[in-house]
Design a protein around this motif. Structure first.
Motif, mmCIF file in Angstrom:
data_model
loop_
_atom_site.group_PDB
_atom_site.id
_atom_site.type_symbol
_atom_site.label_atom_id
_atom_site.label_comp_id
_atom_site.label_asym_id
_atom_site.label_seq_id
_atom_site.Cartn_x
_atom_site.Cartn_y
_atom_site.Cartn_z
ATOM 1 N N ASP A 62 -28.523 -33.022 -12.745
ATOM 2 C CA ASP A 62 -28.413 -33.817 -13.965
ATOM 3 C C ASP A 62 -27.864 -35.213 -13.695
ATOM 4 O O ASP A 62 -28.385 -36.209 -14.209
ATOM 5 N N ALA A 82 -16.984 -29.033 -11.231
ATOM 6 C CA ALA A 82 -17.679 -30.105 -11.933
ATOM 7 C C ALA A 82 -16.815 -31.331 -12.168
ATOM 8 O O ALA A 82 -17.326 -32.400 -12.408
ATOM 9 N N GLU A 84 -19.141 -30.889 -18.174
ATOM 10 C CA GLU A 84 -19.933 -29.918 -17.443
ATOM 11 C C GLU A 84 -21.337 -30.489 -17.266
ATOM 12 O O GLU A 84 -21.874 -31.158 -18.147
ATOM 13 N N PHE A 85 -21.920 -30.236 -16.102
ATOM 14 C CA PHE A 85 -23.228 -30.788 -15.779
ATOM 15 C C PHE A 85 -24.160 -29.682 -15.284
ATOM 16 O O PHE A 85 -23.717 -28.696 -14.699
ATOM 17 N N ASN A 86 -25.440 -29.887 -15.520
ATOM 18 C CA ASN A 86 -26.459 -28.986 -15.000
ATOM 19 C C ASN A 86 -26.890 -29.456 -13.614
ATOM 20 O O ASN A 86 -26.725 -30.636 -13.273
ATOM 21 N N PRO A 87 -27.445 -28.583 -12.785
ATOM 22 C CA PRO A 87 -27.918 -28.992 -11.444
ATOM 23 C C PRO A 87 -28.928 -30.136 -11.542
ATOM 24 O O PRO A 87 -29.854 -30.097 -12.363
ATOM 25 N N ARG A 123 -31.275 -37.101 -12.825
ATOM 26 C CA ARG A 123 -31.757 -37.637 -14.100
ATOM 27 C C ARG A 123 -31.021 -38.905 -14.495
ATOM 28 O O ARG A 123 -31.555 -39.787 -15.131
ATOM 29 N N CYS A 130 -22.600 -34.381 -9.657
ATOM 30 C CA CYS A 130 -21.613 -33.915 -10.625
ATOM 31 C C CYS A 130 -21.579 -32.396 -10.775
ATOM 32 O O CYS A 130 -20.557 -31.842 -11.178
ATOM 33 N N TYR A 131 -22.666 -31.715 -10.461
ATOM 34 C CA TYR A 131 -22.679 -30.257 -10.590
ATOM 35 C C TYR A 131 -22.025 -29.575 -9.391
ATOM 36 O O TYR A 131 -21.100 -28.782 -9.532
ATOM 37 N N SER A 132 -22.485 -29.898 -8.204
ATOM 38 C CA SER A 132 -21.998 -29.218 -6.991
ATOM 39 C C SER A 132 -20.836 -29.938 -6.325
ATOM 40 O O SER A 132 -20.154 -29.375 -5.474
ATOM 41 N N ARG A 156 -18.162 -25.611 -5.768
ATOM 42 C CA ARG A 156 -18.545 -26.146 -7.059
ATOM 43 C C ARG A 156 -17.311 -26.354 -7.930
ATOM 44 O O ARG A 156 -16.513 -25.473 -8.152
#
Length: 212
Positions: A126, A52, A121-124, A188, A154-156, A50
């Motif tokens: 997202d 980001a 920074e991104f959420n899973p 999303r 973008c998260y992982s 991970r």
């Protein structure tokens, strides 16, 4: 596979620079840098961690240094262009990101060098980032250029890559479909760098989308 072996031989045995190899073989310096550093192995899917953003603090500090030096240099002809900074990143620290990413960051940082830069920074689930690249492959005994559709969560930072003969709307849509199937879901939002297959004209908030 043949290009990989040639690049490694030129770099390790013939002691040629990454710039020389890229020029001689007429291929991306990003590809040369990856193969020379041994960060990529054909036919093996690399594990990923991970992270980001590929623009790590070390890379940001590297760019800031040269922009700061430019501020102290009165002769603007001696200032670094975004491409020159990208070339130095590849040559000096083996940067494997896209030139467009560096160009965008340099543009933002030149606006206010004193302003601290905070990586996105991104959420899973997202966002999915899309970009295009190029490479040469051997197909039916002929060396041809293919267009690479690259997608990354973008998260992982989980990657998906597929090649097309042309970079057009059909390839763009097919690439998205294959990426969604590969990741077994739809994020999303999808982020892309004003690709002409998606953007008719303009940039940023002024971009006008192609007709669906």
């Amino acid at each position: 596979m043949q290009d990989y072996e040639i690049i490694r031989r030129k770099f390790l045995i013939e002691k040629k620079s990454q710039r020389q190899i890229a020029k001689e073989m007429n291929i991306s310096r990003n590809t040369v840098a990856k193969y020379c550093q041994g960060n990529c192995y054909l036919g093996i899917r690399a594990d990923y961690q991970r992270n980001a953003s590929i623009m790590t603090p070390d890379i940001i500090q590297f760019i800031q240094k040269y922009l700061h030096d430019d501020e102290l240099e009165p002769n603007k002809k001696q200032h670094h262009t975004a491409k020159r900074i990208f070339d130095r990143l590849v040559d000096e620290i083996g940067f494997c990101g896209a030139q467009s990413t560096v160009r965008g960051l340099v543009h933002k940082m030149r606006g206010n060098l004193a302003e601290a830069f905070v990586p996105l920074e991104f959420n899973p689930g997202d966002a999915l980032q899309i970009d295009w690249g190029e490479c040469y492959v051997w197909l039916a005994d002929k060396r041809i250029k293919v267009n690479i559709f690259c997608a990354r969560l973008c998260y992982s930072c989980a990657p998906f890559v597929i090649c097309f003969r042309k970079q057009n709307t059909q390839s763009f849509i097919e690439g998205l479909i294959q990426a969604f199937a590969f990741f077994n879901g739809v994020p999303r939002r999808v982020i892309f760098d004003n690709a002409r297959v998606a953007v008719k004209k303009g940039t940023g908030k002024h971009a006008i989308c192609q007709e669906s």
